[in-house]
Write an enzyme that holds these catalytic residues in place. Structure first.
Site, PDB file in Angstrom:
ATOM      1  N   ARG A  39       0.789  -1.219   0.000  1.00  0.00           N
ATOM      2  CA  ARG A  39       0.000   0.000   0.000  1.00  0.00           C
ATOM      3  C   ARG A  39       0.829   1.280   0.000  1.00  0.00           C
ATOM      4  O   ARG A  39       0.279   2.356  -0.097  1.00  0.00           O
ATOM      5  CB  ARG A  39      -0.909   0.018   1.239  1.00  0.00           C
ATOM      6  N   GLN A 104      -0.946 -11.154   8.754  1.00  0.00           N
ATOM      7  CA  GLN A 104      -1.599 -10.776   7.496  1.00  0.00           C
ATOM      8  C   GLN A 104      -0.629 -10.978   6.330  1.00  0.00           C
ATOM      9  O   GLN A 104      -1.005 -10.795   5.180  1.00  0.00           O
ATOM     10  CB  GLN A 104      -1.991  -9.293   7.537  1.00  0.00           C
ATOM     11  N   HIS A 122      -3.983 -14.467   5.352  1.00  0.00           N
ATOM     12  CA  HIS A 122      -4.093 -14.154   3.921  1.00  0.00           C
ATOM     13  C   HIS A 122      -3.400 -15.181   3.037  1.00  0.00           C
ATOM     14  O   HIS A 122      -3.046 -14.895   1.904  1.00  0.00           O
ATOM     15  CB  HIS A 122      -3.531 -12.753   3.644  1.00  0.00           C
ATOM     16  N   CYS A 133      -7.834 -29.821 -11.486  1.00  0.00           N
ATOM     17  CA  CYS A 133      -7.447 -31.181 -11.070  1.00  0.00           C
ATOM     18  C   CYS A 133      -6.762 -31.212  -9.707  1.00  0.00           C
ATOM     19  O   CYS A 133      -6.388 -32.282  -9.223  1.00  0.00           O
ATOM     20  CB  CYS A 133      -6.553 -31.830 -12.118  1.00  0.00           C
ATOM     21  N   CYS A 158      -3.835 -30.439 -17.086  1.00  0.00           N
ATOM     22  CA  CYS A 158      -5.199 -30.271 -17.607  1.00  0.00           C
ATOM     23  C   CYS A 158      -5.474 -28.868 -18.150  1.00  0.00           C
ATOM     24  O   CYS A 158      -6.595 -28.569 -18.523  1.00  0.00           O
ATOM     25  CB  CYS A 158      -6.211 -30.613 -16.503  1.00  0.00           C
TER      26      CYS A 158
HETATM   27 ZN   LIG Z   1      -4.872 -29.366 -13.516  1.00  0.00          ZN
END
Ligand SMILES: [Zn+2]
Length: 255
Positions: A39, A104, A122, A133, A158
């Site tokens: 930030r 955080q 986080h 997958c 995939c």
């Molecule tokens: Zn995959």
């Protein structure tokens, strides 16, 4: 108003008399490790567009923007090493004073410093997986692909979207971590709030929960926050310096 040394002494007394000490940390604890606050004026979010989870999932261009930002961030993170504040917190845990760290941050510097009990609100920078997958990917693997100028990181198996284990804008906090953080915030009698301006909700509600359940809070921030009134002891100093001075006092009291 207490002077610096008086504040260290008061913090020392609170720590050695505490029953359940917890630390809540934000970006400020890692700036001394060379990781700029996202930030801040030169932070990543001043140069890259914030990509929400929705955009990441459905918009390829937004995903590329995310990975451009990520490439720079990972580059910063893999060079970073724990600073004095991280190391002192790890030592306080080893000595039995500190029960948990709620952070955080995604930089894993608390763990690198040796802290064992870390609750990551986080997520973290190290893990990622295919949303289709579920194949897991390490950050080293992803970074290598980013360095080779791959723009949209997809699954080898995939072609699914690979999502880092971090909490996006527009994404809910990890439930298990959040409810555990609330539990220990309710339970603690003393909490360090280090390097967090408490602007990011709902994570920032954790110190307020501790405060309202009667815990004493020690704030260590470089600058003022709108929540400074909650602090029993208030430092506007370097976290590394405060924690080092505190640990020195604790160690000399044990000699
Ligand atoms: Zn995959």
């Amino acid at each position: 108003m207490l002077n610096y040394q008086e504040k260290i002494t008061k913090t020392f007394e609170l720590v050695v008399n505490s029953k359940f000490l917890v630390a809540f940390t934000g970006a400020g604890v890692s700036t001394e490790s060379g990781i700029p606050d996202f930030r801040s004026k030169n932070g990543l979010w001043s140069r890259f567009r914030v990509v929400t989870l929705q955009e990441f999932l459905f918009d390829k261009e937004a995903r590329k923007e995310f990975w451009r930002m990520r490439k720079e961030l990972i580059g910063q993170l893999i060079k970073a090493t724990p600073n004095k504040a991280h190391l002192c917190l790890a030592e306080l845990e080893k000595m039995g004073f500190l029960k948990y760290i709620i952070t955080q941050n995604i930089d894993r510097l608390h763990q690198l410093a040796g802290s064992q009990r870390v609750v990551e609100l986080h997520g973290n920078n190290q893990e990622a997986h295919c949303l289709n997958c579920k194949k897991k990917y390490s950050i080293d693997d992803i970074y290598e692909r980013l360095i080779k100028n791959e723009e949209d990181i997809t699954c080898y198996l995939c072609k699914g979207i690979i999502k880092p284990k971090i909490v996006f804008f527009g994404e809910a906090m990890p439930q298990k971590e959040m409810s555990f953080a609330i539990e220990i915030a309710n339970k603690c009698d003393l909490m360090f709030v280090i390097g967090s301006s408490l602007q990011v909700e709902p994570a920032a509600s954790i110190p307020r929960i501790a405060y309202h359940s009667g815990a004493k809070l020690i704030f260590i921030n470089k600058t003022e926050t709108e929540w400074d009134f909650m602090a029993e002891v208030l430092f506007h100093d370097s976290a590394g310096k405060v924690m080092t001075d505190l640990l020195d006092m604790i160690k000399s009291s044990l000699r």
